[in-house]
Design a protein around this motif. Structure first.
Motif, PDB file in Angstrom:
ATOM      1  N   THR A  13       5.771  -7.141   1.133  1.00 32.90           N
ATOM      2  CA  THR A  13       5.040  -7.486   0.332  1.00 32.90           C
ATOM      3  C   THR A  13       3.904  -8.284  -0.079  1.00 32.90           C
ATOM      4  O   THR A  13       4.228  -9.213   0.494  1.00 32.90           O
ATOM      5  N   TYR A  14       2.435  -7.515  -1.090  1.00 35.26           N
ATOM      6  CA  TYR A  14       1.654  -8.428  -0.291  1.00 35.26           C
ATOM      7  C   TYR A  14       1.210  -8.085  -2.558  1.00 35.26           C
ATOM      8  O   TYR A  14       0.190  -7.081  -2.432  1.00 35.26           O
ATOM      9  N   SER A  15       0.842  -9.370  -3.437  1.00 37.09           N
ATOM     10  CA  SER A  15       0.230  -8.878  -4.180  1.00 37.09           C
ATOM     11  C   SER A  15      -1.377  -9.680  -4.264  1.00 37.09           C
ATOM     12  O   SER A  15      -1.911 -10.685  -3.630  1.00 37.09           O
ATOM     13  N   CYS A  16      -2.103  -8.425  -4.590  1.00 44.04           N
ATOM     14  CA  CYS A  16      -3.302  -8.373  -5.133  1.00 44.04           C
ATOM     15  C   CYS A  16      -4.053  -7.675  -5.534  1.00 44.04           C
ATOM     16  O   CYS A  16      -3.841  -6.433  -5.898  1.00 44.04           O
ATOM     17  N   ASP A  17      -5.346  -7.972  -6.513  1.00 44.65           N
ATOM     18  CA  ASP A  17      -5.914  -6.605  -6.857  1.00 44.65           C
ATOM     19  C   ASP A  17      -6.892  -6.181  -6.037  1.00 44.65           C
ATOM     20  O   ASP A  17      -7.852  -6.385  -5.803  1.00 44.65           O
ATOM     21  N   VAL A  18      -6.728  -4.654  -5.570  1.00 40.49           N
ATOM     22  CA  VAL A  18      -7.237  -4.475  -4.940  1.00 40.49           C
ATOM     23  C   VAL A  18      -9.066  -3.846  -5.249  1.00 40.49           C
ATOM     24  O   VAL A  18      -9.498  -3.278  -4.236  1.00 40.49           O
ATOM     25  N   SER A  19      -9.381  -3.546  -6.625  1.00 40.17           N
ATOM     26  CA  SER A  19     -10.479  -3.854  -6.874  1.00 40.17           C
ATOM     27  C   SER A  19     -11.459  -5.190  -5.959  1.00 40.17           C
ATOM     28  O   SER A  19     -12.405  -4.986  -6.700  1.00 40.17           O
ATOM     29  N   ASP A  20     -10.796  -6.515  -5.838  1.00 39.52           N
ATOM     30  CA  ASP A  20     -11.579  -7.568  -5.721  1.00 39.52           C
ATOM     31  C   ASP A  20     -12.123  -7.802  -4.308  1.00 39.52           C
ATOM     32  O   ASP A  20     -10.644  -7.765  -3.391  1.00 39.52           O
ATOM     33  N   ARG A  21     -13.294  -7.197  -3.307  1.00 37.86           N
ATOM     34  CA  ARG A  21     -13.287  -7.154  -2.656  1.00 37.86           C
ATOM     35  C   ARG A  21     -13.039  -8.246  -1.591  1.00 37.86           C
ATOM     36  O   ARG A  21     -12.045  -8.490  -0.461  1.00 37.86           O
ATOM     37  N   ASP A  22     -13.061  -8.978  -2.249  1.00 38.97           N
ATOM     38  CA  ASP A  22     -12.543 -10.454  -1.373  1.00 38.97           C
ATOM     39  C   ASP A  22     -11.527 -10.725  -0.704  1.00 38.97           C
ATOM     40  O   ASP A  22     -10.354 -11.095   0.007  1.00 38.97           O
ATOM     41  N   ALA A  23     -10.298 -10.162  -1.770  1.00 39.18           N
ATOM     42  CA  ALA A  23      -8.810 -10.050  -2.113  1.00 39.18           C
ATOM     43  C   ALA A  23      -8.061  -9.236  -0.979  1.00 39.18           C
ATOM     44  O   ALA A  23      -7.458  -8.941  -0.732  1.00 39.18           O
ATOM     45  N   MET A  24      -9.535  -7.734  -1.161  1.00 43.32           N
ATOM     46  CA  MET A  24      -8.812  -7.052   0.407  1.00 43.32           C
ATOM     47  C   MET A  24      -9.139  -8.111   1.468  1.00 43.32           C
ATOM     48  O   MET A  24      -8.463  -7.423   2.833  1.00 43.32           O
ATOM     49  N   LEU A  25      -9.952  -8.415   1.603  1.00 42.61           N
ATOM     50  CA  LEU A  25     -10.106  -9.248   2.967  1.00 42.61           C
ATOM     51  C   LEU A  25      -9.723  -9.505   3.272  1.00 42.61           C
ATOM     52  O   LEU A  25      -9.282 -10.119   4.686  1.00 42.61           O
ATOM     53  N   GLN A  26      -9.373 -10.562   2.467  1.00 45.72           N
ATOM     54  CA  GLN A  26      -7.996 -11.528   2.655  1.00 45.72           C
ATOM     55  C   GLN A  26      -6.281 -10.833   3.061  1.00 45.72           C
ATOM     56  O   GLN A  26      -5.726 -11.041   3.685  1.00 45.72           O
ATOM     57  N   PHE A  27      -6.255 -10.068   1.737  1.00 44.65           N
ATOM     58  CA  PHE A  27      -5.604  -8.739   2.520  1.00 44.65           C
ATOM     59  C   PHE A  27      -5.241  -8.788   4.038  1.00 44.65           C
ATOM     60  O   PHE A  27      -4.406  -7.894   4.268  1.00 44.65           O
ATOM     61  N   GLY A  28      -6.733  -7.950   4.700  1.00 49.03           N
ATOM     62  CA  GLY A  28      -6.887  -7.758   6.211  1.00 49.03           C
ATOM     63  C   GLY A  28      -6.366  -8.808   7.450  1.00 49.03           C
ATOM     64  O   GLY A  28      -5.847  -8.519   8.152  1.00 49.03           O
ATOM     65  N   ASP A  29      -6.734  -9.789   6.122  1.00 51.79           N
ATOM     66  CA  ASP A  29      -6.447 -11.029   7.380  1.00 51.79           C
ATOM     67  C   ASP A  29      -5.253 -10.772   7.426  1.00 51.79           C
ATOM     68  O   ASP A  29      -3.848 -11.426   8.655  1.00 51.79           O
ATOM     69  N   PHE A  30      -4.340 -11.299   6.380  1.00 46.51           N
ATOM     70  CA  PHE A  30      -2.718 -10.917   6.268  1.00 46.51           C
ATOM     71  C   PHE A  30      -2.212  -9.923   7.091  1.00 46.51           C
ATOM     72  O   PHE A  30      -0.905 -10.230   7.790  1.00 46.51           O
ATOM     73  N   ILE A  31      -2.745  -8.881   7.162  1.00 45.70           N
ATOM     74  CA  ILE A  31      -1.818  -7.694   7.723  1.00 45.70           C
ATOM     75  C   ILE A  31      -2.207  -7.796   9.711  1.00 45.70           C
ATOM     76  O   ILE A  31      -1.262  -8.058  10.248  1.00 45.70           O
ATOM     77  N   LEU A  32      -3.673  -8.557   9.546  1.00 48.03           N
ATOM     78  CA  LEU A  32      -3.694  -8.537  11.197  1.00 48.03           C
ATOM     79  C   LEU A  32      -3.112 -10.024  12.269  1.00 48.03           C
ATOM     80  O   LEU A  32      -3.238 -10.293  12.817  1.00 48.03           O
ATOM     81  N   GLN A  33      -2.234 -10.752  11.359  1.00 47.22           N
ATOM     82  CA  GLN A  33      -1.805 -11.878  11.394  1.00 47.22           C
ATOM     83  C   GLN A  33       0.064 -11.160  11.129  1.00 47.22           C
ATOM     84  O   GLN A  33       0.510 -11.515  12.435  1.00 47.22           O
ATOM     85  N   THR A  34       0.511 -10.550  11.166  1.00 48.11           N
ATOM     86  CA  THR A  34       1.466  -9.892  10.563  1.00 48.11           C
ATOM     87  C   THR A  34       1.934  -8.868  11.648  1.00 48.11           C
ATOM     88  O   THR A  34       2.707  -8.700  12.358  1.00 48.11           O
ATOM     89  N   PHE A  35       0.612  -8.365  11.656  1.00 53.15           N
ATOM     90  CA  PHE A  35       0.992  -7.081  13.033  1.00 53.15           C
ATOM     91  C   PHE A  35      -0.151  -7.255  14.240  1.00 53.15           C
ATOM     92  O   PHE A  35      -1.102  -7.263  14.111  1.00 53.15           O
TER      93      PHE A  35
END
Length: 227
Positions: free
Chosen positions: A49-71
């Motif tokens: 799980t990952y907590s973020c506000d999807v309406s926030d562009r920077d938060a989504m890009l950080q989530f993307g970084d997390f995904i790429l680091q995890t998978f």
């Protein structure tokens, strides 16, 4: 398979996450509701799980970084996050359109652009965009929600054409009224709604078709029709 789902702490997103997790696939989900994320984690400890506000562009890009680091490889992306604020275009409050577009459209846009190079590099993968019957049919009280869903379907169709040469599949899912938290307090009986689990079964089935076929668009409505 490795699956990423946005807005997955409840409703359709949660049902998809649970379906893939119970079939022993690796799942990352995001939501801004940490309480619901923790509850999901308790039920399915394998879900990341990952907590973020999807309406926030920077938060989504950080989530993307997390995904790429995890998978090391992303097999499926489900752009599911969305909000519904009922109202008429001529009467809704200022800012509703911007907020709705940021959540329903731009979250998918930014995260997909972040992950697209990985899909293209691996020449494989599947992207689902959770559209709506409201993507093809105007409702009197649909307002900005319907605008955002029409736009999301356009995004999905365009993405399909762009990624076709790279062997990356793109599907638009158009659910009708589905029994989620959005319908809390409704007077309609359960029989007037589709179930989130039905949508999850569709997504799961689609990704298990042969590599030679893609479901570009699928519409699922309650048996008795729209509400």
């Amino acid at each position: 398979m490795n699956i990423v789902i946005t807005g997955a702490s409840r409703g359709i997103g949660k049902a998809i996450a649970e379906k893939f997790a119970t079939e022993n696939h690796r799942v990352i989900v995001c939501s801004r509701d940490e309480t619901k994320l923790n509850a999901l984690k308790l039920l399915h400890p394998s879900i990341i799980t990952y907590s973020c506000d999807v309406s926030d562009r920077d938060a989504m890009l950080q989530f993307g970084d997390f995904i790429l680091q995890t998978f090391d490889k992303i097999d499926i992306l489900v752009n599911n996050a969305g909000i519904f604020i009922p109202g008429k275009i001529t009467e809704e409050e200022d800012g509703v359109l911007e907020k709705t577009l940021q959540t329903n459209l731009l979250s998918a846009y930014h995260l997909t652009r972040k992950l697209a190079p990985s899909f293209i590099r691996q020449q494989d993968g599947y992207i689902f965009n959770m559209c709506s019957v409201a993507s093809i049919k105007a409702y009197e009280n649909g307002g900005s929600y319907s605008i955002s869903k029409f736009a999301l379907l356009g995004f999905s169709k365009t993405l399909r054409e762009e990624l076709k040469p790279h062997n990356v599949k793109v599907s638009s899912i158009l659910p009708g009224a589905t029994l989620t938290d959005s319908w809390q307090g409704t007077d309609f009986p359960e029989s007037r709604f589709s179930k989130p689990e039905d949508v999850a079964e569709l997504v799961y089935g689609i990704v298990h078709l042969s590599k030679y076929s893609v479901v570009e668009e699928i519409l699922i409505r309650p048996q008795l029709g729209d509400i």
